[in-house]
Write a protein that holds these residues in place. Structure first.
Motif, PDB file in Angstrom:
ATOM      1  N   UNK A  81       0.835  -1.205   0.000  1.00  0.00           N
ATOM      2  CA  UNK A  81       0.000   0.000   0.000  1.00  0.00           C
ATOM      3  C   UNK A  81       0.867   1.250   0.000  1.00  0.00           C
ATOM      4  N   UNK A  82       1.913   1.252   0.811  1.00  0.00           N
ATOM      5  CA  UNK A  82       2.816   2.414   0.864  1.00  0.00           C
ATOM      6  C   UNK A  82       3.536   2.603  -0.463  1.00  0.00           C
ATOM      7  N   UNK A  83       3.938   1.518  -1.107  1.00  0.00           N
ATOM      8  CA  UNK A  83       4.633   1.622  -2.395  1.00  0.00           C
ATOM      9  C   UNK A  83       3.720   2.203  -3.472  1.00  0.00           C
ATOM     10  N   UNK A  84       2.467   1.808  -3.479  1.00  0.00           N
ATOM     11  CA  UNK A  84       1.515   2.373  -4.444  1.00  0.00           C
ATOM     12  C   UNK A  84       1.291   3.849  -4.174  1.00  0.00           C
ATOM     13  N   UNK A  85       1.116   4.199  -2.904  1.00  0.00           N
ATOM     14  CA  UNK A  85       0.857   5.587  -2.537  1.00  0.00           C
ATOM     15  C   UNK A  85       2.046   6.488  -2.858  1.00  0.00           C
TER      16      UNK A  85
END
Length: 143
Positions: A81-85
């Motif tokens: 999720x952090x990588x996408x954000x």
């Protein structure tokens, strides 16, 4: 400040495996130095292929010509999720072994601090100034 220093995560890129830079294993593993100057090995994954190990530290990084820059660190289960954000290029994962790596554990604890303390059964602490919470001094050592 080095070209690969992050302002938000106290980790410094310490390179790949020596002698295997162009082999398959060279791209598969990466070393990071923590704020105490200790090197730790991480497995490198594409953001969509990173496993969510229960007791592992995930680091979202971006590749630059000078090396990797850590943009986020926390539980591996939240790394996708952090990588996408953050539009991260890679997720680096460190699975904790018998040596607990206290500086890396602190990174996981810091990322969980933003969650609701009442859900964890804790008494909420006074909020820290955002700059103090995010910008931590790190000791720099040659790779």
């Amino acid at each position: 400040m080095n070209a690969t220093d992050s302002l938000l995560v106290p980790l410094v890129d310490a390179g790949g495996l020596n002698g295997l830079k162009h082999a398959a294993l060279g791209a598969r593993y990466r070393f990071w130095r923590d704020e105490d100057g200790l090197r730790h090995v991480f497995s490198v994954y594409r953001p969509d292929a990173a496993p969510d190990y229960p007791d592992a530290l995930g680091v979202v990084s971006r590749r630059t010509p000078a090396g990797s820059i850590a943009m986020w660190a926390g539980p591996a289960s939240h790394a996708r999720t952090a990588a996408l954000r953050m539009r991260g290029d890679e997720i680096h994962i460190h699975v904790f072994g018998e040596e607990n790596a206290p500086a890396l554990r602190r990174l996981m604890d810091r990322s969980l601090m933003g969650r609701n303390p009442m859900e964890r059964g804790e008494v909420p602490a006074l909020p820290r100034p955002a700059v103090q919470a995010l910008c931590l001094p790190a000791r720099r050592h040659a790779a």
